[in-house]
Design a protein around this motif. Structure first.
Motif, short mmCIF file in Angstrom:
data_model
loop_
_atom_site.label_atom_id
_atom_site.label_comp_id
_atom_site.label_asym_id
_atom_site.label_seq_id
_atom_site.Cartn_x
_atom_site.Cartn_y
_atom_site.Cartn_z
N LYS A 127 0.84 -1.21 0.00
CA LYS A 127 0.00 0.00 0.00
C LYS A 127 0.87 1.25 0.00
N VAL A 128 1.91 1.25 -0.82
CA VAL A 128 2.82 2.39 -0.90
C VAL A 128 2.08 3.55 -1.56
N PRO A 129 2.04 4.70 -0.89
CA PRO A 129 1.37 5.87 -1.49
C PRO A 129 2.05 6.27 -2.80
N ASP A 178 8.13 6.86 -6.11
CA ASP A 178 9.33 7.30 -6.83
C ASP A 178 10.58 7.18 -5.96
N ARG A 179 10.43 7.38 -4.65
CA ARG A 179 11.59 7.25 -3.76
C ARG A 179 12.08 5.80 -3.74
N VAL A 180 11.16 4.86 -3.65
CA VAL A 180 11.54 3.44 -3.67
C VAL A 180 12.18 3.10 -5.01
N LEU A 181 11.60 3.57 -6.10
CA LEU A 181 12.14 3.27 -7.42
C LEU A 181 13.53 3.89 -7.62
N GLY A 232 5.18 9.36 6.27
CA GLY A 232 5.48 10.16 5.09
C GLY A 232 6.26 9.33 4.09
N ASP A 233 7.35 9.93 3.60
CA ASP A 233 8.18 9.17 2.66
C ASP A 233 9.48 8.72 3.33
#
Length: 175
Positions: free
Chosen positions: A40-42, A47-50, A128-129
């Motif tokens: 359930k990644v917002p 984009d941060r994970v990618l 948050g992120d």
């Protein structure tokens, strides 16, 4: 660039290897989407994970290519091992039911997801992120965003197991 620096033959081999990697990386996107959905990644944090996934993929792929090139230089017969990996991977895709994945996979039972969750203490809520947050016990713990990133990185290593031999099937130049 490469054409002028090292010649046409190396540039053509590099381009052929690039095309092989590009075609084999499409399935990574589907896995990443499944992981984002499961955790359930917002949308704003994906984009941060990618981005971190790309950095990790560059380092891991370069390491695997370097090791593969060293193994190939030292032991020519390693090409047979690489060919075996490709034949096995192809059979899993081409033979119906060969991998037992006829139905959708429950991501909570996925070995990579389980390993990622067991690797580090984590909380179930996003902050948050951020990759880490303070838990109720006052200790720093990973958020689901970090656990998802670990799963993305491990997935990339798994995908590299068949893509690296495919590139070495096209060229033996580690460039």
């Amino acid at each position: 660039g490469i054409w002028y620096l090292v010649g046409s033959k190396t540039a053509e081999e590099f381009f052929a290897g690039y095309l092989v990697e590009q075609s084999l990386s499409v399935d990574n996107l589907f896995v990443f989407l499944l992981l984002f959905d499961y955790f359930k990644v917002p949308l704003g944090a994906q984009d941060r994970v990618l981005n971190w996934g790309i950095y990790g993929a560059i380092v891991m792929r370069a390491t695997m290519i370097g090791l593969g090139a060293a193994a190939l230089h030292q032991y020519r017969a390693i090409l047979l091992v690489f060919a075996g990996i490709l034949v096995y991977s192809s059979a899993k895709v081409l033979i119906p039911g060969a991998d037992g994945d006829d139905e959708e996979e429950d991501m909570s039972e996925n070995a990579i997801v389980k390993f990622s969750r067991n690797l580090i203490d984590s909380v179930d809520e996003f902050d948050g992120d951020r990759f880490f947050t303070m838990g109720v016990d006052g200790l720093k713990k990973a958020t689901p965003l970090f656990i998802c990133m670990i799963a993305v990185e491990i997935s990339d290593v798994v995908f590299a197991v068949d893509s690296i031999p495919a590139v070495f099937g096209v060229t033996e130049n580690p460039l």
